[in-house]
Design a protein around this motif. Structure first.
Motif, PDB file in Angstrom:
ATOM      1  N   TYR A 140     -14.905 -19.365 -36.483  1.00  0.00           N
ATOM      2  CA  TYR A 140     -13.589 -18.808 -36.770  1.00  0.00           C
ATOM      3  C   TYR A 140     -13.543 -17.313 -36.415  1.00  0.00           C
ATOM      4  CZ  TYR A 140      -9.395 -17.373 -39.182  1.00  0.00           C
ATOM      5  OH  TYR A 140      -8.175 -16.834 -39.452  1.00  0.00           O
ATOM      6  N   ASN A 197      -6.018 -20.843 -46.850  1.00  0.00           N
ATOM      7  CA  ASN A 197      -6.004 -19.693 -45.935  1.00  0.00           C
ATOM      8  C   ASN A 197      -6.081 -18.410 -46.750  1.00  0.00           C
ATOM      9  OD1 ASN A 197      -5.758 -21.052 -43.430  1.00  0.00           O
ATOM     10  ND2 ASN A 197      -3.625 -21.471 -43.925  1.00  0.00           N
ATOM     11  N   LYS A 234     -12.122 -16.521 -46.323  1.00  0.00           N
ATOM     12  CA  LYS A 234     -11.564 -17.578 -45.487  1.00  0.00           C
ATOM     13  C   LYS A 234     -12.694 -18.289 -44.730  1.00  0.00           C
ATOM     14  CE  LYS A 234      -7.884 -18.434 -42.237  1.00  0.00           C
ATOM     15  NZ  LYS A 234      -6.643 -17.906 -41.692  1.00  0.00           N
ATOM     16  N   ASN A 294      -5.537 -27.255 -39.492  1.00  0.00           N
ATOM     17  CA  ASN A 294      -5.038 -26.089 -40.222  1.00  0.00           C
ATOM     18  C   ASN A 294      -4.522 -25.017 -39.266  1.00  0.00           C
ATOM     19  OD1 ASN A 294      -4.727 -24.343 -42.567  1.00  0.00           O
ATOM     20  ND2 ASN A 294      -6.509 -23.253 -41.803  1.00  0.00           N
ATOM     21  N   LEU A 295      -5.155 -24.912 -38.113  1.00  0.00           N
ATOM     22  CA  LEU A 295      -4.771 -23.864 -37.169  1.00  0.00           C
ATOM     23  C   LEU A 295      -3.747 -24.341 -36.139  1.00  0.00           C
ATOM     24  CD1 LEU A 295      -8.378 -22.507 -36.597  1.00  0.00           C
ATOM     25  CD2 LEU A 295      -6.539 -21.314 -37.797  1.00  0.00           C
TER      26      LEU A 295
END
Lengths: 538, 397, 514
Positions: free
Chosen positions: A120, A98, A105, A198-199
């Motif tokens: 993203y 991140n 990113k 990851n999110l």
């Protein structure tokens, strides 16, 4: 001697915030804290020689800058240090970093999926839109939508206008965002499982929901809407640990003439003639005040502080039904040196941020399934940080403090109370997951404090160890928090108020509930308001 | 397994011409353009600008976002994507285009290269992969980003054609504006299009990155007698404002970046109505734009001639009654017209050609700030539009 | 130029829409791919001599206004059974029986009796508010004018009129998981299991998923108890077809629409699988939104973002259908012979339902599924040879996108379900004459239900009211001129209700645009 204008029960960050604003307004304020220390879940504790642990809450982003400024917390010693980085480790030995820089990113995400990198940007835009909407509500008292009072109607109108200004398309997105699961929401943007994983963590932290549970997309917001120096979504440490937040608030409070009494567990709110008269301590001491504000969670406030005779059974049922499910634990670890993470390499600045080890949504959901069955997750979600990489006050030079937030952890193990053996086995599960990505980690451990919901409840007083004082689902948010009819910080008895995270806008070291409660008290006492309005994002 | 992480040792990437631009950058002034580092200026902004208008100058456009679109539905896809009729861009031709979201707000502008029948390249400033993948649903097309796979230089100015002739590109003078042609360059294929962002005679050169440095060297050698100079972003900006060209993120906010309502603009509001072709039955934004056409637009993009000699940077724009009606989005002192010129976005119905507007300009001289209110004239077209831009065969100087 | 209106699909919503349009004087042609009308509301033969309702088998919320206005009684629509009881089977003893209002028998906890009555009463009051929206086109999410805003204001006022207590309950409960509400309200597992089924049947949600209270309310917008028509669900469709024909509608069976033709942004007719082109002034699609736009229209005719929203619309079915031909009536443990013809549930606790749901999240089927059983041949002996019976069971969870695909695993799954039935009805297996398992994949191929989803799309708040099926298509009209939607993918959603068809007809007649 034992008289005050206002008594605040519990010296957590919200209690202290409420107290500070009320003291600033010239009221005689007394804060009563059961523990020998203050801070509730925002504490710095030295549990291992020369180390300082933020042993409950561990990061600082949500703390409202309006409050920081109004109470001059900087002058009172609080320094919020932003940190960057963060990483999700993948099972195939890679990482997804991140990076702070948005372009970098994006390029990192593009290693997993080219289109996800660009998606993203759209995702960030859409989440930011929702952040702006919710942030505008943080420093306001939720209106009662069933009321015809002028104040509620104008506040409803205000909110209606905020929503109307979004336009139909964004409004539709808003409804969708707040009712969808984080998994479904992420599926609309991304194709890579690692990117989604990851999110996704932000969508479930602190809740008893899985990534596939509708409503988790909102929780995500709770972890995005904070900011450090205007950088929305940025996170920071309180220098000296989270106790620094509480110490600064306490210092502000005492500078306004307020008093804090520790080792003073409140047994009950004294009610006579249909209104609050003060409180009685466990040892029988009584303190009298016409106003009592509880910083405790709604269950403890309604079912603990009020005598059952003072409470309508229907309201008591609401309090009993209030969802405050423990789902997380915490390990605080003193390390003899910096553990190596081979996938990260040496001196990787990403190590300064949150490290995660779940690389697919399925692993998240299966972790939740374990919790539903009354077990801690065999493959848990960890939010691992090494604050001493950023804050030199946490550990001696070359040594480190590691904070490991663990989810999911049940309140009871298969229906039974936690035993010490359970706790040891739980610790082992967590250690194993870390060791898989950091082979030398275990050899560096000097001391580890293991906190399950049992310890969290016993020490901090959070029922079931729920870090938010109650689930952040829509049925317990806004005008529903803690439950319908009690969302305006007032308790069921005249003179009784609530200021904890169990009230709007909810948990996290935000201090907004405390500030909002103070504003309501001042309004009822017809005192001048000392609580700042929220700042505009425009 | 994933590609190695070495990638991120370079937080900011170098363009394929980096070894040459770094050598040429006497001032060592750089800024970031998306993933890349590009020169603000090489030796002197006004001299670089002068080279552009007087001889020729080279700008590194490699960071431009580039996508290749192929497949049976490529034309149908392009036509649903952009507002103009792509069928009119024949193979070997280039077209300027904008594309909108379903609200009819501009996502980005760019150029469409019809490389060969049914094969298109879309060049844009902003990243578009997500948008193109959204737009791709329902079409049998392949969208591949090729930003890193194509190195590109923009050669602009009156001697640009002569320079290319000296480079050995025989017959280049017959290339019409918005035309393109391929040439052999050593072992590589060099694509040359008569396009640019300066409003002047100029070309853009597209080549495999492996041959980028050789191209730069050959170009500067060929242009030696024709006053060739490297061109930085600052000088380019003067030229593009003179030409009246808008820039994403400056003169309009790309619709897919907008967080706040009412920050975006439609093609009509950017003076790009000529790019909207309602005779096409479908394109994204058509319904909204039709509605806007009948309802009227909210804003208008105007080109202003600002009285006096102060650039109207970031100025508020007022009407005759001193009400704020808009803001300047780009402003510069135009060396060619010896005038302060600006692009501004004003609320309708203000800003009709010929009507007076006023700009409130803040400027400082030796740290003393001054404020001035000056009258602005709304221009019908760009401040600078030399005939050589359109003439074929292209003039040699 | 033709004035013909083409309706794609003779499902119940398509037939309702057709009938209303024809009654308004329009020329209407219904094109149906299958050899019989009804879509998912059909009765069909699955083994020689044995007939079952092939998909839906109980009728919940069929709109009484439609029944009345189309005079369905005169077209052969009658109830074989008007108030079907729910019998929650108990693996260890007597089942729990309720009629949707009160518990009839089998309570394990006495306090649940009043709690159930109160709870269902409350849920009916809240459901009534949702039901009031069913007959209307959903409100617009805009305040551009009072005219636009009025439907939304009206909805707000209706909420106020619920009274403070109910309004608070609605605002609190609407997003909640059924599990949490059950925990608040009841003690008995069997009762909680039965109510959990009502909240999850037909969805890819578990009792702990938000939106399940919404699904429960949706179920009870109709009646508090389901009913069974004479002749099975197919009879509903037949009566609709008969009413439609009487109004002048032409219905062509075996006419599979391959494409809806678009010219210059306007629907101009359809092309059949046979290649035949039929022109129309208006096309109304009763197919689900994904099928309509991805297969029949083509996403390229939509705005890019709308195409994306349709692409992401969630419609993965998890309910399979098992039909069993029996040579004798099975004996369910603890169930009186008088109750065998009711709605039998295998879902002994909410936890059971949740455990059944968990595998579906990972693309696996439940090893212990929830089962809703109906034996329609008891009320309607014509469905099977004399003395024989047919059993119709909805079996959940059987996700459409099963890891490894259905073909390889359908036998194993069917064996699992039969084993579960055997557990509750010992000796069941010995009565079996024939079986038919329809997985969601089969439902997709045989009935054109995308993802095999019974409701043409998950009924969750992000796909509800104005947002159903997706934002921008919430008003039956579509961005393609003269193309409308009328299926369950539209407001108010799934269940054999007919309201989507009726609302769509109104919008078509008004010439509504999206």
């Amino acid at each position: 001697m034992n008289k005050a204008d206002v008594i605040v029960v519990g010296a957590g960050h919200n209690g202290l915030t409420s107290a500070a604003f009320l003291a600033k307004a010239g009221l005689k304020v007394l804060v009563l804290e059961k523990n020998p220390w203050i801070g509730g879940a925002a504490v710095s504790r030295s549990l291992h020689k020369d180390w300082i642990y933020s042993n409950c809450s561990y990061v600082c982003s949500l703390l409202r800058p309006e409050i920081f400024r109004e109470l001059e917390l900087g002058k009172h010693g609080l320094h919020v240090v932003p940190y960057g980085g963060g990483v999700t480790f993948t099972r195939d030995g890679d990482i997804l970093g991140n990076y702070v820089d948005e372009e970098v990113k994006r390029r990192e995400i593009m290693r997993y999926s080219a289109r996800d990198g660009d998606a993203y940007l759209r995702y960030s835009r859409d989440v930011m839109r929702q952040c702006r909407l919710v942030r505008s509500l943080l420093m306001r008292t939720p209106p009662d939508p069933t009321s015809w009072r002028w104040r509620d109607l104008t506040e409803m109108r205000h909110i209606g206008r905020e929503f109307a200004a979004l336009g139909p398309a964004v409004l539709a997105d808003t409804i969708r965002f707040h009712t969808m699961s984080i998994a479904d929401y992420l599926n609309e943007y991304f194709e890579s499982d690692v990117v989604k994983a990851n999110l996704a963590g932000s969508g479930i932290i602190g809740t008893a929901l899985g990534v596939q549970s509708p409503g988790t997309a909102y929780v995500l917001l709770h972890h995005y809407m904070g900011d450090v120096d205007g950088q929305m979504g940025a996170w920071g440490f309180a220098r000296g640990g989270m106790g620094a937040v509480s110490q600064a608030l306490a210092s502000a409070l005492t500078s306004f003439g307020g008093t804090i009494k520790v080792d003073a567990p409140v047994a009950q709110i004294v009610v006579r003639g249909g209104r609050v008269r003060g409180v009685a301590l466990d040892n029988g001491d009584e303190y009298s005040a016409p106003v009592v504000i509880s910083g405790l969670d709604p269950k403890r406030t309604f079912l603990g502080l009020l005598a059952s005779g003072d409470l309508d059974p229907a309201i008591a049922k609401r309090a009993r039904d209030f969802k405050i499910r423990g789902s997380s634990g915490k390990l605080n670890i003193a390390l003899d040196g910096l553990p190596t993470f081979p996938a990260l390499g040496k001196n990787n600045p990403l190590a300064a941020g949150d490290m995660h080890f779940l690389d697919s949504l399925e692993r998240y959901e299966r972790a939740y399934d374990d919790w539903k069955r009354g077990m801690w997750s065999r493959d848990p979600y960890l939010d691992l940080l090494i604050p001493s990489l950023t804050d030199p006050t946490m550990a001696p030079p070359g040594k480190h403090f590691m904070s490991v937030f663990v989810q999911y952890v049940p309140v009871k193990v298969k229906g039974q109370d936690w035993t010490d053996a359970d706790r040891e086995a739980f610790k082992k599960t967590v250690f194993q997951q870390i060791s898989r990505y950091s082979p030398d980690f275990e050899s560096l451990v000097l001391h580890a404090e293991v906190r399950t919901p049992r310890e969290l409840e016993a020490e901090v007083g959070l029922t079931e160890g729920n870090i938010f004082q109650g689930e952040l689902t829509f049925d317990q948010l806004l005008f529903n928090r803690p439950f319908p009819g009690f969302a305006q910080y007032r308790g069921p008895v005249k003179g009784m108020y609530m200021c904890g995270s169990g009230t709007h806008p909810g948990g996290g070291v935000m201090a907004a509930p405390g500030a909002n409660a103070a504003r309501e008290v001042l309004l009822d006492l017809k005192r001048g308001n000392t609580v700042p309005n929220g700042w505009s994002d425009d | 397994m994933r590609t190695p992480r070495e990638h991120f040792r370079l937080v900011v990437k170098y363009t394929p011409f980096h070894s040459r631009t770094v050598a040429a950058n006497e001032l060592n002034l750089w800024h970031r353009w998306r993933d890349y580092s590009v020169a603000d200026a090489y030796f002197d902004v006004s001299l670089e600008y002068t080279a552009l208008r007087n001889t020729c100058a080279v700008f590194d456009i490699s960071p431009m976002t580039k996508h290749r679109i192929t497949g049976p539905d490529a034309l149908a896809f392009m036509n649903r994507l952009v507002t103009r009729d792509v069928a009119k861009i024949k193979p070997g031709r280039v077209g300027y285009a904008v594309w909108c979201d379903e609200q009819g707000q501009v996502v980005d502008d760019g150029t469409i290269f019809h490389l060969s029948p049914g094969v298109y390249r879309l060049c844009s400033q902003e990243r578009q992969l997500d948008w193109l993948h959204t737009a791709r649903l329902g079409f049998d097309v392949t969208v591949v980003e090729e930003t890193e796979d194509v190195a590109a230089l923009s050669l602009q100015g009156p001697t640009s054609c002569a320079t290319l002739c000296a480079l050995g590109l025989t017959g280049i003078e017959t290339l019409t504006p918005f035309g393109m042609r391929t040439f052999a360059f050593g072992e590589a294929e060099l694509l040359v299009s008569r396009t640019g962002f300066t409003g002047d005679l100029g070309y853009e050169l597209w080549i495999d990155p492996a041959h980028a440095e050789a191209l730069w060297d050959a170009l500067f050698e060929a242009g030696n007698l024709y006053g060739i100079r490297p061109l930085g972003t600052h000088a380019l900006d003067i030229a593009r404002i003179e030409a009246g060209y808008i820039q994403a993120g400056v003169d309009f906010l790309p619709a897919d970046h907008a967080i706040r309502a009412d920050r975006t603009r439609s093609p009509f509001e950017l003076d790009l109505a000529w790019l909207v072709d309602f005779s096409k039955p479908h394109f994204t934004g058509r319904r909204a734009l039709l509605a806007e056409q009948s309802r009227g637009s909210r804003y208008r993009l105007v080109r202003l001639d600002v009285a006096g000699n102060k650039p109207a940077t970031d100025a508020y724009v007022y009407d005759a009654k001193r009400r704020v009606v808009g803001t300047v989005t780009s402003a510069v002192w135009s060396p060619m017209s010896k005038a302060s010129i600006a692009l501004a976005s004003v609320a309708m119905p203000h800003g009709a050609v010929g009507t007076p507007l006023w700009a409130e300009i803040y400027y400082q001289k030796e740290l003393k700030w001054n404020r001035t209110n000056v009258e602005c004239t709304v221009l019908a077209g760009p401040s600078y539009d030399p005939p050589r831009r359109k003439v074929t065969p292209a003039p040699m100087r | 130029m033709t004035k013909r209106i083409i309706i794609v699909g003779a499902g119940h919503n398509g037939l309702v829409c057709a009938a209303y349009l024809a009654r308004a004087g329009r020329e209407v042609l219904v094109l149906e791919a299958n050899a019989q009308v009804g879509g998912a509301a059909v009765t069909r033969t699955f083994a020689p001599g044995y007939q079952v309702p092939a998909v839906a088998h109980l009728l919940y919320g069929f709109d009484p206004a439609i029944e009345r206005e189309l005079q369905l009684r005169q077209h052969g629509f009658t109830d074989a059974k008007s108030r079907v009881l729910t019998v929650a089977l108990n693996p260890d003893g007597a089942p729990l029986v309720h009629d949707g209002r009160e518990v009839v028998s089998g309570l394990s906890h006495a306090e649940d009796r009043q709690a159930f009555t109160d709870f269902m009463h409350k849920m009916r009051r809240l459901a009534a508010l949702l039901k009031r929206q069913h007959g209307r086109t959903p409100p617009q999410l805009t305040w551009a004018s009072w005219r636009d805003a009025w439907p939304l204001v009206r909805l707000a006022l209706q909420m106020r009129l619920l009274g403070r207590a109910d309004m608070r309950e609605l605002l609190r409960m609407i997003t909640m998981p059924m599990h949490d509400v059950l925990e608040e309200s009841f003690a008995g597992d069997l009762l909680k299991g039965a109510l959990a089924v009502d909240a999850v049947l037909g969805t890819k949600l578990g009792p702990r998923s938000g939106n399940t209270v919404l699904n429960f309310l949706h179920r009870y917008t109709g009646a508090s108890a389901p009913r069974v028509p004479v002749g099975g669900m197919g009879a509903v469709s037949e009566s609709l077809a008969s009413a439609a024909r009487a109004a002048g509608v032409q219905i062509r069976l075996g006419a599979r629409v391959a494409a809806i033709n678009i010219e210059s942004g306007r629907a101009t007719g359809v092309t059949l699988a046979s290649g035949e082109v039929i022109a129309a002034s208006t096309v109304v699609s009763g197919a689900d939104p994904k099928t309509t736009f991805e297969r029949l229209v083509g996403l390229q005719y939509l705005e890019a973002e709308l195409a994306r929203r349709i692409h992401h619309m969630r419609c993965e079915g998890t309910a399979a259908k098992l039909h069993v031909a029996l040579r004798a009536l099975p004996q369910f443990k603890g169930v009186d012979a008088a109750l065998v013809g009711e709605r039998l549930l295998i879902a002994p606790s909410a936890l059971y339902v949740d455990e059944a749901f968990n595998p579906a999240k990972y693309g696996e089927y439940s090893t212990d599924p929830i089962v809703e059983i109906s034996i329609p041949s008891i009320a309607d002996p014509t469905l099977a040879p004399a003395g024989h019976h047919v059993l119709s069971a909805i079996v959940q969870y059987a996700p459409a996108h099963l890891n490894g695909g259905w073909e390889a695993q359908r036998a194993a799954f069917e064996a699992r379900v039969l084993a579960v039935l055997e557990r509750y009805a010992p000796g069941f297996g010995s009565h079996i004459v024939a079986t038919e398992l329809l997985t969601p994949a089969d439902l997709e191929t045989q009935f054109g239900l995308r993802g095999g989803h019974w409701h043409h799309g998950e009924l969750t708040l992000d796909q509800y009211l104005t947002l159903r099926p997706v934002p921008g298509l919430g008003h039956y009209a579509t961005p393609v001129q003269a193309l409308y939607l009328c299926g369950a993918g539209c407001h108010p959603g799934g269940g054999v209700m007919g309201r989507a068809g009726r609302n769509a007809a109104r919008v078509v007649l008004q010439g509504g645009v999206s």
